[in-house]
Design a protein around this motif. Structure first.
Motif, PDB file in Angstrom:
ATOM      1  N   PHE A 127      58.512  56.604  16.026  1.00 35.54           N
ATOM      2  CA  PHE A 127      59.406  57.267  15.079  1.00 35.54           C
ATOM      3  C   PHE A 127      58.748  57.378  13.713  1.00 35.54           C
ATOM      4  N   ASN A 128      58.104  56.322  13.287  1.00 31.75           N
ATOM      5  CA  ASN A 128      57.415  56.347  11.994  1.00 31.75           C
ATOM      6  C   ASN A 128      56.256  57.334  12.008  1.00 31.75           C
ATOM      7  N   ASP A 129      55.513  57.400  13.124  1.00 28.90           N
ATOM      8  CA  ASP A 129      54.424  58.371  13.226  1.00 28.90           C
ATOM      9  C   ASP A 129      54.955  59.794  13.130  1.00 28.90           C
ATOM     10  N   GLN A 143      67.979  53.760   8.254  1.00 26.30           N
ATOM     11  CA  GLN A 143      66.719  54.361   8.700  1.00 26.30           C
ATOM     12  C   GLN A 143      66.032  53.496   9.751  1.00 26.30           C
ATOM     13  N   ILE A 144      66.077  52.173   9.574  1.00 27.36           N
ATOM     14  CA  ILE A 144      65.375  51.276  10.487  1.00 27.36           C
ATOM     15  C   ILE A 144      66.032  51.267  11.871  1.00 27.36           C
ATOM     16  N   ILE A 145      67.356  51.305  11.934  1.00 31.88           N
ATOM     17  CA  ILE A 145      68.024  51.191  13.233  1.00 31.88           C
ATOM     18  C   ILE A 145      68.050  52.513  14.003  1.00 31.88           C
ATOM     19  N   ILE A 146      67.749  53.621  13.327  1.00 37.82           N
ATOM     20  CA  ILE A 146      67.813  54.931  13.989  1.00 37.82           C
ATOM     21  C   ILE A 146      66.937  54.995  15.244  1.00 37.82           C
ATOM     22  N   PRO A 147      65.633  54.639  15.183  1.00 39.50           N
ATOM     23  CA  PRO A 147      64.813  54.776  16.408  1.00 39.50           C
ATOM     24  C   PRO A 147      65.274  53.890  17.554  1.00 39.50           C
ATOM     25  N   PHE A 148      65.790  52.688  17.257  1.00 39.58           N
ATOM     26  CA  PHE A 148      66.258  51.796  18.308  1.00 39.58           C
ATOM     27  C   PHE A 148      67.469  52.395  19.031  1.00 39.58           C
ATOM     28  N   ILE A 149      68.396  52.944  18.251  1.00 35.66           N
ATOM     29  CA  ILE A 149      69.592  53.538  18.850  1.00 35.66           C
ATOM     30  C   ILE A 149      69.211  54.763  19.684  1.00 35.66           C
ATOM     31  N   ILE A 150      68.360  55.624  19.132  1.00 34.66           N
ATOM     32  CA  ILE A 150      67.977  56.839  19.854  1.00 34.66           C
ATOM     33  C   ILE A 150      67.238  56.490  21.139  1.00 34.66           C
ATOM     34  N   GLY A 173      66.876  63.521  21.335  1.00 32.17           N
ATOM     35  CA  GLY A 173      66.310  63.096  20.052  1.00 32.17           C
ATOM     36  C   GLY A 173      66.691  64.035  18.929  1.00 32.17           C
ATOM     37  N   ALA A 174      66.649  65.362  19.198  1.00 28.79           N
ATOM     38  CA  ALA A 174      66.976  66.348  18.162  1.00 28.79           C
ATOM     39  C   ALA A 174      68.438  66.267  17.759  1.00 28.79           C
ATOM     40  N   VAL A 175      69.323  66.167  18.749  1.00 30.79           N
ATOM     41  CA  VAL A 175      70.764  66.119  18.445  1.00 30.79           C
ATOM     42  C   VAL A 175      71.127  64.835  17.711  1.00 30.79           C
ATOM     43  N   MET A 176      70.574  63.713  18.150  1.00 27.26           N
ATOM     44  CA  MET A 176      70.939  62.440  17.530  1.00 27.26           C
ATOM     45  C   MET A 176      70.406  62.324  16.102  1.00 27.26           C
ATOM     46  N   ILE A 177      69.179  62.807  15.867  1.00 30.56           N
ATOM     47  CA  ILE A 177      68.675  62.725  14.489  1.00 30.56           C
ATOM     48  C   ILE A 177      69.420  63.698  13.603  1.00 30.56           C
ATOM     49  N   TRP A 178      69.898  64.821  14.169  1.00 30.18           N
ATOM     50  CA  TRP A 178      70.729  65.751  13.410  1.00 30.18           C
ATOM     51  C   TRP A 178      72.026  65.060  12.984  1.00 30.18           C
TER      52      TRP A 178
END
Length: 707
Positions: free
Chosen positions: A65-67, A222-229, A193-198
């Motif tokens: 996610f960070n990359d 911001q930190i928990i976003i990649p784990f949830i997705i 991934g697209a819908v959830m980050i939206w």
């Protein structure tokens, strides 16, 4: 308790290794972290078992996610062809050709296991060469290619690795079903991934819109976003969590118009928090790698089929094979893709050197190690995973060989040298002044924080205007306009007694704003009518322009009273328009080209008409509109004209460099004004500290942008 002890031990080893790295700067920090893990395993007999699923969730999700979030989108879009070639086709070729080669090298290895080994070695780590790029003069195009392919081949390589592991564990593999499943989990994973980050982006922007600007809260979100997705993609939709977090990272709010909604403090805290998270995660991965190596070597020592020296030689040969495959692919691709004149030149010394550097730059790092450590212990039926120890040892050794190869060979090829850094190992140190140790005794407060900040901003604007004649007018005008936005926003905050982020340049908060927008839009309408009457634009272009301006008038001049309804309406509409624009751009027809030409003509004419009216208003005080507000609108239309006429310098390196220097200079003026007001007793020490803190945040954000 055992888990807590393991975490404390690993973090302690990481700290020790990184302290040592400051005294041996020529040695990559990752190698020292591996060494720390080896020593811990040898002398205190540390052995750590990790669950595969949790390991993938804990390490892969945030790293990828960070990359994706740091992906240089504009530059790398130009290289989308070679990036996709390296990230997908090269990965598949490496897996197939390399798997056959590994099976030939190690006949007792099952086919599925051989492909699994090469698949986990496919992802590359671009950070390994970024730190030497400036001093070693690595071509920018090559650096962009390495960055771009790394992001995507992390996903493609790990998906191939997943199928290899599944085939080894179950003993069943179908090319047809695997291919269909590959596209299914990739495409649906990308959509998830697209819908959830939206959704997450909308939540964050809504919180800012409502005045919730707690920097720590936004950093945690911001930190928990990649784990949830990742969890939702894998466990709810049963698709690729890797693809989901990569797409989410690319589409995450990180630049452009939306990022300006967040305060400098939020952007700074979020950025530094991510630096810390990636720094720790990568360090843990390499320490775990070091812990695993002695046990892998111990089992190899007692293995009659292969010894440690033989396994090390195999790892070296496999690394050479990966470099050769990468070199040959790069050379063939560049030979047949760079022939715009129709001529194919089979030999080129420059191309040979660049492709050789590309092959050596394919450094394996954290993602490869995460995948290798996630290989399960057993297969279906309870038997041990075939040659798991050998696979882990070879993967570890290839990582080390690739690190050493890049460290030693790239400086030779570029005739220069520099220390190598890796993902998470470039955390910048903070040198902010400690303003918290001052005496907290309050003095009589003459001005509130809002009032003092407004005075300071106005003084800074006055100072910049006095210098404008001696500098670049466009640069000064750009910075002054931004300060005037801040001044106006502070006035709105003080009236509403609500602390919010910087207002959007198109958000209407006052009657005069609406009046000026209405006047400007009417001028644009007059320009459209004149062009149509003179038969300079088509009927379709005229209708589109009228509808567009009418929509702006509804949204900006006659805005909705309910801010929540207004926010979500605009957010949904903006998303719809972005998707429509992407589809619109993919269609190539004469009608669309004509509409685009007419649209540019309409925008230029409208901007010129509006500027003439604004100039009249600026010379006349009869309308009672603030001169600073008129100045803001003039800058808006001047920027539009420069962009449409090809004179816009807002994205050029020289303009950005000059603007950055002026912004830093303006911040120094603000610091001086804060000190003057403190000495004059106009503000308290507490207020001065808060003002200085905000200035420090703004200055640090500028530095982040430069990095």
């Amino acid at each position: 308790m055992e888990i807590i002890e393991s975490i404390i031990l690993i973090l302690s080893l990481l700290i020790i290794a990184n302290i040592v790295s400051h005294y041996f700067v020529s040695i990559p920090p990752s190698l020292l972290q591996i060494a720390a893990g080896i020593l811990a395993a040898l002398f205190i007999h540390v052995k750590i078992y990790v669950d595969t699923e949790w390991f993938l969730l804990a390490f892969i999700a945030p790293i990828l996610f960070n990359d994706g979030n740091n992906f240089p989108k504009r530059e790398l879009w130009k290289l989308k062809g070679p990036i996709l070639g390296n990230a997908i086709i090269l990965v598949i070729l490496s897996t197939v050709i390399g798997g056959v080669f590994v099976k030939w090298l190690i006949p007792q290895l099952p086919w599925a296991t051989a492909f699994t080994l090469v698949a986990v070695l496919s992802p590359t780590d671009p950070i390994a060469v970024e730190s030497i790029a400036k001093k070693a003069h690595i071509p920018d195009k090559l650096m962009h290619l390495i960055n771009g392919e790394s992001l995507i081949n992390d996903a493609s390589g790990l998906i191939c690795f997943k199928y290899g592991v599944a085939a080894t564990v179950t003993g069943v593999f179908s090319l047809k079903s695997a291919t269909m499943d590959f596209f299914h989990i990739s495409i649906i994973g990308a959509l998830v991934g697209a819908v959830m980050i939206w959704i997450f982006n909308g939540i964050r922007l809504y919180l800012i819109n409502q005045g919730v600007d707690d920097s720590i809260l936004h950093a945690i979100i911001q930190i928990i976003i990649p784990f949830i997705i990742y969890y939702v993609a894998e466990d709810v939709f049963d698709v690729s969590g890797v693809v989901a977090v990569v797409i989410a990272g690319i589409l995450n709010i990180s630049s452009g118009r939306n990022i300006s909604n967040f305060t400098p403090e939020i952007r700074l805290v979020t950025s530094r928090t991510w630096d810390l998270v990636v720094y720790v995660l990568n360090g843990i991965v390499f320490v775990l790698l070091g812990i695993e190596i002695p046990f892998a070597m111990e089992e190899l020592v007692h293995n009659d089929n292969i010894n440690t020296f033989g396994a090390t030689l195999l790892a070296f040969i496999i690394w050479i094979m990966l470099v050769v495959i990468r070199f040959l692919w790069s050379y063939v691709y560049s030979t047949f893709s760079n022939n715009g004149d129709g001529k194919i030149v089979l030999w080129s010394k420059t191309r040979f050197d660049d492709c050789l550097m590309s092959g050596i730059s394919g450094v394996r790092g954290a993602v490869t190690m995460v995948g290798a450590l996630s290989i399960p212990m057993t297969i279906k039926g309870g038997a041990a995973f075939p040659s798991r120890t050998l696979l882990l040892f070879i993967a570890s050794a290839v990582i080390i060989f690739s690190l050493l190869g890049a460290t030693l060979l790239i400086p030779i090829l570029t005739k220069n040298s520099a220390p190598v850094a890796y993902r998470g190992s470039t955390l910048t140190s903070e040198n902010e002044d400690d303003e918290n140790d001052e005496d907290t005794d309050e003095t009589p407060i003459e001005l509130t924080e809002y009032e003092a900040n407004r005075v300071i901003l106005e003084k800074t604007v006055k100072k910049l205007r006095s210098e404008m004649d001696d500098g670049d007018t466009a640069v000064y005008s750009s910075v002054i306009a931004e300060y005037l936005y801040d001044v106006r926003n502070l006035g709105i905050q003080s009236r509403n007694q609500v602390k919010t982020s910087q207002i959007s340049k198109r958000r209407v908060r006052g009657k005069k704003d609406a009046e000026l927008w209405d006047i400007s839009f009417n001028c644009e309408l007059e320009a459209v009518d004149e062009l149509y009457d003179n038969h300079e634009i088509s009927d379709e272009s005229y209708d589109l322009a009228i509808k567009k301006i009418a929509r702006y008038k509804r949204e900006i001049v006659h805005r909705r009273s309910n801010q929540t309804v207004e926010f979500f309406y605009n957010y949904f509409r903006r998303t719809y328009l972005q998707i429509k624009h992407l589809i619109y751009r993919s269609v190539n027809s004469d009608d669309i080209q004509q509409i685009n030409q007419d649209s540019i003509k309409i925008s230029i004419a409208g901007a010129k008409n509006a500027l003439e009216k604004l100039q009249e208003l600026n010379q006349s005080d009869s309308d009672g509109i603030d001169d600073d507000l008129i100045y803001i609108f003039q800058r808006h239309y001047e920027d539009r004209l420069e962009l449409l006429q090809g004179k816009y310098r807002g994205r050029s390196p020289q303009f950005n460099s000059e603007r950055m220097n002026l912004e830093i200079k303006a911040l120094s003026y603000r610091r001086a004004f804060v000190q003057d007001m403190l000495e004059q007793g106009k503000i308290s020490k507490i207020t001065a500290n808060e003002l200085r803190k905000n200035i420090n945040y703004s200055e640090e954000v500028i530095s982040i942008g430069v990095d």
